[in-house]
Design an enzyme around this catalytic site. Structure first.
Site, PDB file in Angstrom:
ATOM      1  N   VAL A 118      20.928  17.594  11.978  1.00  0.00           N
ATOM      2  CA  VAL A 118      21.405  17.621  10.590  1.00  0.00           C
ATOM      3  C   VAL A 118      21.266  16.206  10.054  1.00  0.00           C
ATOM      4  CG1 VAL A 118      23.276  18.227   9.028  1.00  0.00           C
ATOM      5  CG2 VAL A 118      23.105  19.355  11.262  1.00  0.00           C
ATOM      6  N   TYR A 126      15.042   9.122   7.782  1.00  0.00           N
ATOM      7  CA  TYR A 126      15.827  10.023   8.633  1.00  0.00           C
ATOM      8  C   TYR A 126      15.276  11.448   8.579  1.00  0.00           C
ATOM      9  CZ  TYR A 126      19.525   6.440   8.972  1.00  0.00           C
ATOM     10  OH  TYR A 126      20.249   5.305   9.210  1.00  0.00           O
ATOM     11  N   ARG A 305       5.502   6.138   8.261  1.00  0.00           N
ATOM     12  CA  ARG A 305       5.835   7.360   8.987  1.00  0.00           C
ATOM     13  C   ARG A 305       5.520   8.569   8.118  1.00  0.00           C
ATOM     14  NH1 ARG A 305      10.622   6.549  12.578  1.00  0.00           N
ATOM     15  NH2 ARG A 305       8.888   5.673  13.753  1.00  0.00           N
ATOM     16  N   ARG A 332      20.413  22.499   3.411  1.00  0.00           N
ATOM     17  CA  ARG A 332      21.821  22.835   3.174  1.00  0.00           C
ATOM     18  C   ARG A 332      22.170  22.506   1.729  1.00  0.00           C
ATOM     19  NH1 ARG A 332      27.095  21.107   6.787  1.00  0.00           N
ATOM     20  NH2 ARG A 332      26.371  18.989   6.372  1.00  0.00           N
ATOM     21  N   PHE A 450      34.474  22.507  14.144  1.00  0.00           N
ATOM     22  CA  PHE A 450      35.886  22.222  14.386  1.00  0.00           C
ATOM     23  C   PHE A 450      36.504  21.377  13.276  1.00  0.00           C
ATOM     24  CE2 PHE A 450      38.814  18.924  15.952  1.00  0.00           C
ATOM     25  CZ  PHE A 450      39.902  19.713  16.290  1.00  0.00           C
ATOM     26  N   LEU A 451      35.768  20.403  12.771  1.00  0.00           N
ATOM     27  CA  LEU A 451      36.370  19.427  11.866  1.00  0.00           C
ATOM     28  C   LEU A 451      36.744  20.038  10.520  1.00  0.00           C
ATOM     29  CD1 LEU A 451      34.066  16.446  12.799  1.00  0.00           C
ATOM     30  CD2 LEU A 451      36.497  16.664  13.337  1.00  0.00           C
ATOM     31  N   ASP A 452      35.759  20.609   9.813  1.00  0.00           N
ATOM     32  CA  ASP A 452      36.086  21.235   8.533  1.00  0.00           C
ATOM     33  C   ASP A 452      37.063  22.382   8.726  1.00  0.00           C
ATOM     34  OD1 ASP A 452      35.186  20.326   5.972  1.00  0.00           O
ATOM     35  OD2 ASP A 452      33.133  20.557   6.652  1.00  0.00           O
TER      36      ASP A 452
END
Length: 714
Positions: A118, A126, A305, A332, A450-452
């Protein structure tokens, strides 16, 4: 001042309008007038429905708050609580069994388990690194990380460490591709004879794991192997620094690594206006057209790149075998909550950002769909959109309906757009089967986070009482039930072989030995994809999918039946023990405060939406809005229930601001928060904590966007 142009009643940021009309629409087969007319109508009609869904969120939350307030001094009654949630329409009937019928799904989604990256779409380098992370050097991954137990040495090449890397990689080959009667550590020759791979004239124990080769069959330049759907390329080069020292001339072992990657317009970016959104869309267009590039300095020289080419081999039967050189890309979009000033509706209000993302990112993806050769993303004619932060099946149905509208505007066949449903909000978790049903012809991905999910848990049950410390929340039974139910329901609904069932992020990019030890639990749990923080981590995590046959695990789990039910997920992880010392309380608050400050200061001041933030012990952890949300909500909960006072929290913030300043002292772009504590970034952190209880669903976006816009307006 934003320059705007009028298009079909919409007031559009000129930067964005120019991009759409001179780049995104060109070659798409969609005319500008038709596009803007359809966009305007969709933005107004779907916007009204979006607004109603958000109002329902607020109404349900108010009812839940009132219930907890009314029952605060009584022991929690799980049965009464469940009945209440059913009565108000929060918890819905599960409905009849069904199977998803998603069609035209690429194999990276349907049939190849593997790591998933992600990355922020706003960073071209990136994005390219992630797209190209389909293949990664195992030698480099072992040598350059602590995966073998110690960090890479400074300075030049260490021959001793290199020898250990080669030995460890040969162990992997013996485990995944055993030779009948020999070890890869001892052999001297790999060659192809009559369509079979021979290694010192011995066959593989499973000859079908030989997939192809490149070069002369008697002395190939490369040998291609396959195990559990993932390919491994052995590269031979007697002139290479490593190959020249190797008895078989094996210069590298390259693993198929990040099978898929999510290009993120949401939690890992800081896009607050038309210019920011245009940057995101422009990079996505470059990926879909195959033209994206980034100039960077590496090893003292400038390089450009670009996207990697596909890889060609001669298959065992003599035919040409072509494998994709890039990860299958998802995009997303943002969730249903936020609006964005990039476009104003006819009534002057801001457009819902999720509607803007839906149409523009799909328009851009149409450039890929129209290709018949070259660098292609989907070979099956699909667009893959992850849709986060949806609350319950009504909101999933709304997303599916929105993509109906998008497809009509763009002239795409129905269900071209596939949806990833992120199971990260409580109302989605307890109604997951109904959520999948609402998009059963589109769903190609579900996952847990888990976090959200914990951030929403705290906000939803804010009035129930003080929550446990964060490490203890992870140990409560609800989290295991949540993780298991996601897999179980996904399998019940027929996702195996059609869609991804995913697990969350390994947040410590420098701790690869620990990841190798622990993250194998994700494929063992039946997840055919799981998030990793870097291309190198993807290569190392790929080792787990060679050890675990995920589809065999899924078959066993499905046969065993469901392991978790909604009653477990409805358990609220409140602190049963609250006799903490002042030192324990402040340690928890300071840990939360340091993580929030370290993330927010870069978000506000530099527009960096995801970064490696040193924790209290200077261990770098990947931070995004999800980590910020849970920490802010946790402090807000303890403030609300008087576990900690506002003065104590303010003192913790100031103490940790000085720590964060020290940790960023080497960054010339960094603006210190101490000793004034009056900068916009510091004020944003105060807002997130002291006003956290009243933020919608505990989200950080409203505060962060407002404060970033404030800074940009200076």
């Amino acid at each position: 001042m934003t320059q705007r142009v009028t298009r079909a009643g919409l007031q559009v940021d000129k930067i964005l309008a120019d991009f759409i009309e001179t780049k995104a629409l060109i070659g798409s087969g969609v005319g500008a007038d038709d596009f803007w007319a359809g966009f305007s109508d969709m933005a107004v009609t779907q916007g009204a429905k979006n607004r109603a869904l958000l109002a329902k969120r607020d109404a349900l939350q108010t009812q839940i708050d009132n219930w907890h307030i009314a029952h605060r001094n009584a022991p929690h009654d799980p049965a009464a609580y469940k009945a209440f949630l059913q009565e108000i329409g929060y918890l819905l009937p599960e409905g009849e069994d069904f199977q998803i019928d998603t069609a035209n799904v690429d194999p990276e989604i349907a049939s190849i388990p593997g790591p998933q990256l992600v990355v922020p779409i706003t960073n071209a380098r990136y994005a390219l690194n992630a797209a190209n992370a389909r293949w990664g050097s195992l030698y480099d991954a072992f040598y350059g990380t602590d995966a073998m137990g110690s960090a890479a040495p400074a300075g030049g090449y260490d021959k001793g460490r290199g020898a250990r890397v080669v030995a460890r990689a040969r162990v992997f080959l013996d485990e995944a591709f055993p030779i009948a009667g020999a070890s890869h550590a001892d052999v001297r020759r790999y060659h192809v004879q009559n369509g079979a791979l021979l290694i010192d004239d011995l066959p593989l124990v499973t000859p079908a794991k030989f997939a192809g080769y490149r070069g002369n069959p008697k002395a190939p330049d490369a040998v291609l192997l396959v195990n559990n759907g993932l390919h491994v390329e052995l590269i031979f080069d007697r002139a290479h620094m490593i190959g020249s020292r190797d008895q078989a001339c094996l210069a590298d072992i390259v693993l198929e690594s990040a099978v898929s990657a999510i290009m993120d317009c949401e939690d890992s970016v800081a896009c607050v206006d038309g210019a920011d959104k245009t940057q995101a869309y422009e990079n996505w267009l470059g990926l879909m057209q195959g033209s994206l590039s980034a100039d960077l300095s590496k090893g003292g020289r400038q390089i450009t790149r670009k996207l990697s080419a596909d890889r060609s081999f001669i298959a065992a039967d003599g035919s040409t075998l072509t494998l994709k050189g890039r990860a299958l890309l998802w995009i997303r979009n943002v969730g249903h909550l936020m609006t964005n000033p990039a476009i104003l509706l006819p009534d002057g209000s801001e457009i819902f950002e999720g509607l803007m993302d839906a149409l523009i990112t799909t328009l851009i993806a149409k450039h890929d769909l129209q290709k018949t050769e070259g660098l292609r993303n989907s070979h099956h004619g699909s667009v893959y959109v992850v849709k986060p932060k949806m609350h319950g099946p009504e909101e999933v149905a709304f997303a599916a309906e929105t993509f109906d509208r998008v497809e009509d505007i763009l002239g795409l066949p129905r269900n071209t757009v596939k949806i990833g449903i992120m199971d990260e909000e409580r109302r989605t978790s307890v109604n997951l089967k109904s959520c999948i049903r609402a998009a059963k012809s589109r769903v190609a991905f579900i996952n847990t986070g888990f976090l959200d999910r914990t951030g929403d848990e705290i906000h939803t049950s804010m009035e129930a009482g003080p929550f446990s410390r964060k490490d203890f929340i992870k140990r409560k039974s609800w989290i295991g039930g949540y993780e298991n139910q996601n897999v179980d329901i996904g399998l019940e609904c027929g996702l195996s072989g059609r869609a991804q069932i995913g697990k969350g992020m390994w947040a410590a990019p420098d701790l690869m030995a620990a990841m190798l030890e622990q993250k194998i639990d994700h494929p063992k749990a039946g997840a055919n994809c799981a998030w990793v923080p870097s291309p190198t981590a993807a290569t190392l995590h790929a080792l787990h999918y060679h050890k675990v046959d995920v589809f065999a695990v899924q078959k066993r789990l499905k046969a065993g039946g469901r392991r978790a039910y909604v009653e477990t997920i409805l358990e609220i992880p409140l602190a049963s023990y609250q006799k903490w010392t002042t030192a324990q309380i402040m340690a928890e608050v300071e840990n939360n405060a340091q993580g929030i400050l370290g993330y927010v200061v870069r978000w506000i001041d530099q527009g960096v939406g995801c970064s490696k933030v040193p924790d209290m012990h200077d261990v770098g952890l990947m931070e995004d809005r999800a980590t910020c949300r849970i920490s802010a909500q946790h402090i807000a909960n303890w403030l609300h229930h008087a576990i900690v006072s506002p003065d104590e929290v303010e003192a913790a913030l100031r103490k940790m601001a000085a720590v964060v300043d020290r940790q960023n002292a080497g960054d010339p772009a960094y603006t210190a928060m101490a000793p004034g504590f009056d900068g916009i970034a510091y004020k944003a952190t105060q807002d997130l904590v002291f006003k956290g209880r009243v933020q919608p669903s505990g989200y950080t976006e409203p505060v962060l966007h407002a404060r970033r816009l404030e800074l940009k307006a200076r």
